[in-house]
Design a protein around this motif. Sequence first.
Motif, mmCIF file in Angstrom:
data_model
loop_
_atom_site.group_PDB
_atom_site.id
_atom_site.type_symbol
_atom_site.label_atom_id
_atom_site.label_comp_id
_atom_site.label_asym_id
_atom_site.label_seq_id
_atom_site.Cartn_x
_atom_site.Cartn_y
_atom_site.Cartn_z
ATOM 1 N N THR A 175 2.770 -0.959 7.750
ATOM 2 C CA THR A 175 3.178 -0.281 8.983
ATOM 3 C C THR A 175 2.838 1.202 8.914
ATOM 4 O OG1 THR A 175 4.982 -1.872 9.248
ATOM 5 C CG2 THR A 175 5.113 0.159 10.533
ATOM 6 N N GLN A 176 3.045 1.786 7.766
ATOM 7 C CA GLN A 176 2.693 3.194 7.547
ATOM 8 C C GLN A 176 1.210 3.425 7.835
ATOM 9 O OE1 GLN A 176 3.312 4.343 3.470
ATOM 10 N NE2 GLN A 176 3.308 6.543 3.911
ATOM 11 N N GLU A 199 -4.514 15.675 4.374
ATOM 12 C CA GLU A 199 -4.853 16.227 3.058
ATOM 13 C C GLU A 199 -4.086 15.557 1.927
ATOM 14 O OE1 GLU A 199 -5.931 20.830 4.435
ATOM 15 O OE2 GLU A 199 -3.974 20.351 3.541
ATOM 16 N N GLY A 200 -3.090 14.746 2.291
ATOM 17 C CA GLY A 200 -2.315 14.051 1.271
ATOM 18 C C GLY A 200 -1.209 14.877 0.662
ATOM 19 N N THR A 201 -0.787 15.942 1.355
ATOM 20 C CA THR A 201 0.306 16.769 0.850
ATOM 21 C C THR A 201 1.621 16.503 1.570
ATOM 22 O OG1 THR A 201 -0.331 18.584 2.325
ATOM 23 C CG2 THR A 201 -1.256 18.599 0.090
ATOM 24 N N GLN A 202 1.594 15.675 2.585
ATOM 25 C CA GLN A 202 2.805 15.267 3.297
ATOM 26 C C GLN A 202 2.742 13.772 3.554
ATOM 27 O OE1 GLN A 202 4.493 15.885 7.759
ATOM 28 N NE2 GLN A 202 4.211 17.795 6.631
ATOM 29 N N THR A 203 3.865 13.089 3.417
ATOM 30 C CA THR A 203 3.931 11.645 3.609
ATOM 31 C C THR A 203 4.396 11.320 5.023
ATOM 32 O OG1 THR A 203 4.440 11.274 1.272
ATOM 33 C CG2 THR A 203 4.983 9.493 2.814
ATOM 34 N N LYS A 239 21.727 10.079 3.017
ATOM 35 C CA LYS A 239 21.173 9.578 1.747
ATOM 36 C C LYS A 239 21.651 8.166 1.439
ATOM 37 C CE LYS A 239 24.813 11.796 -1.018
ATOM 38 N NZ LYS A 239 25.513 10.541 -1.361
ATOM 39 N N ASP A 240 22.774 7.759 2.038
ATOM 40 C CA ASP A 240 23.282 6.407 1.830
ATOM 41 C C ASP A 240 22.736 5.413 2.846
ATOM 42 O OD1 ASP A 240 24.890 7.358 -0.250
ATOM 43 O OD2 ASP A 240 26.549 7.812 1.126
ATOM 44 N N LEU A 241 22.156 5.914 3.930
ATOM 45 C CA LEU A 241 21.741 5.068 5.040
ATOM 46 C C LEU A 241 20.228 4.980 5.202
ATOM 47 C CD1 LEU A 241 24.350 6.257 7.685
ATOM 48 C CD2 LEU A 241 24.479 4.258 6.185
ATOM 49 N N ALA A 242 19.486 5.614 4.304
ATOM 50 C CA ALA A 242 18.027 5.613 4.409
ATOM 51 C C ALA A 242 17.407 5.709 3.030
ATOM 52 C CB ALA A 242 17.554 6.784 5.279
ATOM 53 N N THR A 243 16.183 5.216 2.939
ATOM 54 C CA THR A 243 15.413 5.359 1.703
ATOM 55 C C THR A 243 13.941 5.365 2.040
ATOM 56 O OG1 THR A 243 14.896 4.413 -0.464
ATOM 57 C CG2 THR A 243 15.420 2.851 1.288
ATOM 58 N N ASP A 244 13.190 6.239 1.382
ATOM 59 C CA ASP A 244 11.738 6.232 1.571
ATOM 60 C C ASP A 244 11.011 5.781 0.303
ATOM 61 O OD1 ASP A 244 12.211 8.525 0.094
ATOM 62 O OD2 ASP A 244 11.659 9.897 1.717
ATOM 63 N N ARG A 245 11.727 5.049 -0.549
ATOM 64 C CA ARG A 245 11.119 4.605 -1.801
ATOM 65 C C ARG A 245 10.070 3.523 -1.603
ATOM 66 N NH1 ARG A 245 13.664 -0.093 -4.338
ATOM 67 N NH2 ARG A 245 15.487 -0.820 -3.171
ATOM 68 N N GLN A 261 3.587 7.136 -1.132
ATOM 69 C CA GLN A 261 3.838 8.558 -1.140
ATOM 70 C C GLN A 261 2.527 9.343 -1.226
ATOM 71 O OE1 GLN A 261 6.829 9.857 -0.642
ATOM 72 N NE2 GLN A 261 7.950 7.905 -0.741
ATOM 73 N N ALA A 262 2.530 10.508 -0.582
ATOM 74 C CA ALA A 262 1.364 11.393 -0.658
ATOM 75 C C ALA A 262 1.216 11.915 -2.084
ATOM 76 C CB ALA A 262 1.536 12.549 0.308
ATOM 77 N N ALA A 263 -0.030 12.102 -2.490
ATOM 78 C CA ALA A 263 -0.299 12.632 -3.819
ATOM 79 C C ALA A 263 -0.251 14.154 -3.758
ATOM 80 C CB ALA A 263 -1.670 12.157 -4.300
ATOM 81 N N LYS A 264 0.967 14.688 -3.795
ATOM 82 C CA LYS A 264 1.164 16.119 -3.576
ATOM 83 C C LYS A 264 0.649 16.932 -4.767
ATOM 84 C CE LYS A 264 5.155 15.248 -0.627
ATOM 85 N NZ LYS A 264 6.577 15.487 -0.377
#
Length: 357
Positions: free
Chosen positions: A250-251, A303-307, A344-350, A354-357
């Motif tokens: 989806t991303q 540029e891969g610095t933001q996801t 932080k308890d209701l969401a996760t982006d794991r 992830q962008a290669a910052k």
Amino acid sequence: MTRSLQRSWRILIALLATLAVALPLAACGGGASSDTGALRKVTFMLSWAADTNHIGVYVAKNKGYYRDAGLDVDIVAVAQSGAEQAVNNGVADFALSNLTNVSTFAVKGAHIKQVMQVQQKTSAIWCALASNKTITRPKDLDGKTFATFGSNESDAVVRRMIQTDGGKGDFDKVTVGTSTFQTLESGRADFGGFYETWEGVEAKMHGPALTCFTEPDYGVPGNADSIGIITSDKLIDTDPELVKTFVQATQRGYEYAYDHGGEAASILVKEAPEANLEEDFVKESMNVIIDGQYWGDRKQIDEGTQTLGAIDYDGTQQYFDFLAQSGAYTDSYGNVIHDAPQSKDLATDRFLKQAAK
């Protein structure tokens, strides 16, 4: 009812579309194979009628990103009980919602989580008809009539905007009929809530002309419109690999749409015929999203610095704190909840790539 549902004419279309779109309930999370091979059957539920908030899902399906990931994704109309309840009950595996809705349902006992936050800043606008010369700034809304769906959240936002502009924060309310536009034009109400990326586009292209105010300019903190993808805690616990696979495909869809707005608009119109979308309108909606960088800084994403899809924990928490202070949260018995839910308890982006910052 939370503010992301305040698009009455689209909700009406979505509910009508439900009659034409069979919900494949038996397919939800069951690991069934499709006719084309060993593809995992997954159900994604719309949160209202198809629009540019959903566009990445349609692009991912059209471009074969889901198939490449081993998924056969059914995009289904919103259930009458709402997308959040459908995900909580296991009727749908994933849905479009926002983190504010997740928080509202969580304090009532739901077990759902946001796993991708597409929209990174508020798009809500609060407007009166431009022909109404008595309203030129938020404090002019004092004593006027608000076209509402009865949301505590919306009341808190409007009151804060009026008070920040020097008003008292007192207003009358009337329940919206078939659309907020029609309620204003009928004279039953003086102002209502819209979204810059959709109704704002409609007003500019087709009318009526509006006088609008935005929340960040008038004291409402944080990110109120954290639109993205939700799933259930149960699915995360029992099949995290499925969640990761769906989220990353989806991303890719949203990333493609952000870089190819015109093509993505054409895909949405083609893939969601039941929504009867005008292609020029959808393209302009994507232009507003892209030019306004509602999904994040495009240059940094490229540029891969933001996801794209990362959770804005700080911005959403600021908004939750504001709602709690305003008495907008209630439990399943209608009692006011004064302790703010924690983002932080209701969401996760794991599960995101992830962008290669």
